[in-house]
Design a protein around this motif. Structure first.
Motif, short mmCIF file in Angstrom:
data_model
loop_
_atom_site.label_atom_id
_atom_site.label_comp_id
_atom_site.label_asym_id
_atom_site.label_seq_id
_atom_site.Cartn_x
_atom_site.Cartn_y
_atom_site.Cartn_z
N ASP A 113 0.83 -1.11 0.15
CA ASP A 113 -0.24 -0.03 -0.02
C ASP A 113 0.86 1.18 -0.04
O ASP A 113 1.62 1.57 0.84
N LEU A 114 0.71 1.96 -1.28
CA LEU A 114 1.66 3.00 -1.27
C LEU A 114 1.42 4.16 -0.37
O LEU A 114 2.43 4.89 0.44
N LEU A 115 0.23 4.36 0.00
CA LEU A 115 -0.28 5.29 0.88
C LEU A 115 0.08 5.10 2.21
O LEU A 115 0.51 6.12 3.05
N SER A 116 0.03 4.04 2.41
CA SER A 116 0.50 3.36 4.06
C SER A 116 2.03 3.63 4.25
O SER A 116 2.38 4.11 5.14
N LEU A 117 2.52 3.18 3.19
CA LEU A 117 4.44 3.43 3.20
C LEU A 117 4.62 4.87 3.24
O LEU A 117 5.31 5.35 4.01
N MET A 149 0.44 9.91 -4.66
CA MET A 149 0.14 8.63 -3.84
C MET A 149 -1.27 8.32 -3.66
O MET A 149 -1.82 7.15 -4.20
N SER A 150 -1.97 9.39 -3.71
CA SER A 150 -3.57 9.10 -3.54
C SER A 150 -3.85 8.73 -4.94
O SER A 150 -5.01 7.91 -5.11
N GLN A 151 -3.58 9.41 -6.12
CA GLN A 151 -4.04 9.11 -7.24
C GLN A 151 -3.62 7.61 -7.60
O GLN A 151 -4.46 6.78 -8.26
N ILE A 152 -2.40 7.04 -7.36
CA ILE A 152 -2.23 6.01 -7.69
C ILE A 152 -2.76 4.67 -6.88
O ILE A 152 -3.47 3.86 -7.42
N ASN A 153 -2.98 5.08 -5.66
CA ASN A 153 -3.75 4.34 -4.68
C ASN A 153 -5.32 4.03 -5.12
O ASN A 153 -5.95 3.25 -4.74
N ALA A 154 -5.90 5.24 -5.66
CA ALA A 154 -7.15 5.05 -5.97
C ALA A 154 -7.50 4.16 -6.93
O ALA A 154 -8.67 3.46 -7.09
N HIS A 155 -6.53 3.75 -8.01
CA HIS A 155 -6.63 2.61 -8.82
C HIS A 155 -6.00 1.41 -8.57
O HIS A 155 -6.35 0.31 -8.95
N ASP A 156 -5.06 1.37 -7.64
CA ASP A 156 -4.28 0.18 -7.35
C ASP A 156 -3.65 0.39 -5.97
O ASP A 156 -2.40 0.45 -5.77
N SER A 161 -3.69 -4.29 -9.42
CA SER A 161 -4.64 -3.83 -10.45
C SER A 161 -3.87 -4.05 -11.86
O SER A 161 -4.66 -4.16 -12.92
N PHE A 162 -2.63 -3.56 -11.92
CA PHE A 162 -1.97 -3.60 -13.46
C PHE A 162 -1.13 -4.84 -13.56
O PHE A 162 -0.48 -5.07 -14.32
N ARG A 163 -1.08 -5.75 -12.37
CA ARG A 163 -0.68 -7.15 -12.81
C ARG A 163 -1.46 -8.23 -12.74
O ARG A 163 -0.91 -9.20 -13.64
N ASP A 169 -11.53 -13.90 -6.39
CA ASP A 169 -12.70 -14.18 -6.13
C ASP A 169 -13.29 -13.61 -7.70
O ASP A 169 -14.46 -13.45 -7.83
N ALA A 170 -12.51 -13.60 -8.73
CA ALA A 170 -12.91 -13.27 -10.08
C ALA A 170 -13.31 -11.76 -10.35
O ALA A 170 -13.90 -11.55 -11.35
N LYS A 171 -13.22 -10.99 -9.27
CA LYS A 171 -13.77 -9.33 -9.58
C LYS A 171 -12.79 -8.80 -10.30
O LYS A 171 -11.24 -9.03 -10.32
N ARG A 172 -13.10 -7.83 -11.11
CA ARG A 172 -12.08 -6.99 -12.01
C ARG A 172 -11.27 -6.32 -11.06
O ARG A 172 -11.72 -5.45 -10.02
N THR A 173 -10.03 -6.00 -11.29
CA THR A 173 -9.16 -5.45 -10.36
C THR A 173 -9.14 -3.64 -10.69
O THR A 173 -9.04 -2.95 -9.73
N LEU A 174 -9.35 -3.26 -11.67
CA LEU A 174 -9.44 -1.96 -12.20
C LEU A 174 -11.10 -1.70 -12.26
O LEU A 174 -11.99 -2.35 -12.92
N GLY A 175 -11.52 -0.60 -11.55
CA GLY A 175 -12.82 -0.14 -11.47
C GLY A 175 -13.33 0.52 -12.70
O GLY A 175 -12.52 0.90 -13.80
N PRO A 176 -14.39 0.51 -13.02
CA PRO A 176 -15.05 1.13 -14.55
C PRO A 176 -14.74 2.53 -14.67
O PRO A 176 -14.80 3.04 -15.72
N ALA A 177 -14.36 3.32 -13.65
CA ALA A 177 -14.23 4.92 -13.71
C ALA A 177 -13.03 5.15 -14.53
O ALA A 177 -12.86 6.24 -15.16
N LEU A 178 -12.11 4.08 -14.45
CA LEU A 178 -10.81 4.33 -15.15
C LEU A 178 -10.88 4.09 -16.69
O LEU A 178 -10.99 2.73 -16.94
N LYS A 179 -10.75 4.91 -17.52
CA LYS A 179 -10.99 4.57 -19.15
C LYS A 179 -9.90 4.83 -20.04
O LYS A 179 -9.65 4.18 -21.10
N LEU A 180 -9.05 5.63 -19.62
CA LEU A 180 -7.98 6.28 -20.43
C LEU A 180 -6.76 6.68 -19.41
O LEU A 180 -6.95 7.23 -18.40
#
Length: 217
Positions: A113-117, A149-156, A161-163, A169-180
């Protein structure tokens, strides 16, 4: 089934039990990479992840092809580099304070967790500045790192999430808000962040060396 050196699936030959994956080659000696065992190896990991991310980014920016696929390793490599640097910054800050890591700190350092670190490292920066009689780091710089750090942690938040495309449990690691993701913009920001954090790391290393030399440690 065809020639023994030709795969049933076409393309390259199939794997063989006699193939050796790890080791050097005399013919291709220029591509022999040395695995370090005689000095601090963490540096090579940190440098390697950042350089790999930069090289991939450079290739895509020169020729924007396949960026929809290459974006995943680029983000992961940059993020992992930042994680490794942050962990070393924390350990070096504690070293300068003559402190050992607590069990709670070790647990956080073992996470991703980058925010925690960053939350652990940030107050230590002021402590070190006071310890060595240096002016505190500019608040606008630290607020900038806060934002990154907040921006990175928001998605990963866990470095997955990018690994991986999906969780256990088969859920998508990236949320639908991130498109580009603009690869050039992202990489430019990560290079700025990496430079800043590495600057802190290098400064701490110099302080530790100077202290050890002064006290014969």
């Amino acid at each position: 089934m065809g020639d023994a050196d030709e795969s049933v699936f076409g393309g390259l030959p199939p794997p063989r039990a006699s193939d050796v994956l790890f080791g050097g080659e005399q013919k291709d000696w220029q591509l022999n990479a040395c695995i370090s065992h005689w000095h601090e190896t963490g540096h090579a990991y940190k440098v390697g992840f950042r350089k790999a991310a930069f090289e991939l980014t450079s290739k895509v920016c020169e020729q924007p092809v396949d960026q929809d696929n290459i974006v995943y390793p680029i983000v992961y490599l940059y993020r992992h580099h930042i994680e490794l640097v942050l962990k070393d910054v924390v350990r070096m800050a504690l070293d300068l304070q003559r402190k050992s890591t607590t069990p709670a700190q070790e647990k956080r350092l073992g996470g991703h967790d980058l925010l925690s670190l960053w939350a652990m490292a940030r107050p230590m920066l002021e402590t070190v500045c006071e310890l060595v009689g240096s002016d505190p780091l500019p608040s606008e710089d630290l607020h900038g790192v806060d934002s990154y750090m907040s921006q990175i942690n928001a998605h990963d938040p866990r470095g997955e999430s990018f690994r991986y495309a999906r969780t256990r449990d088969a859920k998508r690691t990236l949320g639908p808000a991130l498109k580009l993701i603009n690869i050039r913009t992202f990489a430019t920001g990560m290079e700025k962040l990496a430079d800043y954090l590495e600057g802190i790391e290098n400064w701490f290393a110099q302080l530790i060396d100077a202290r050890n030399e002064a006290y014969g440690e």
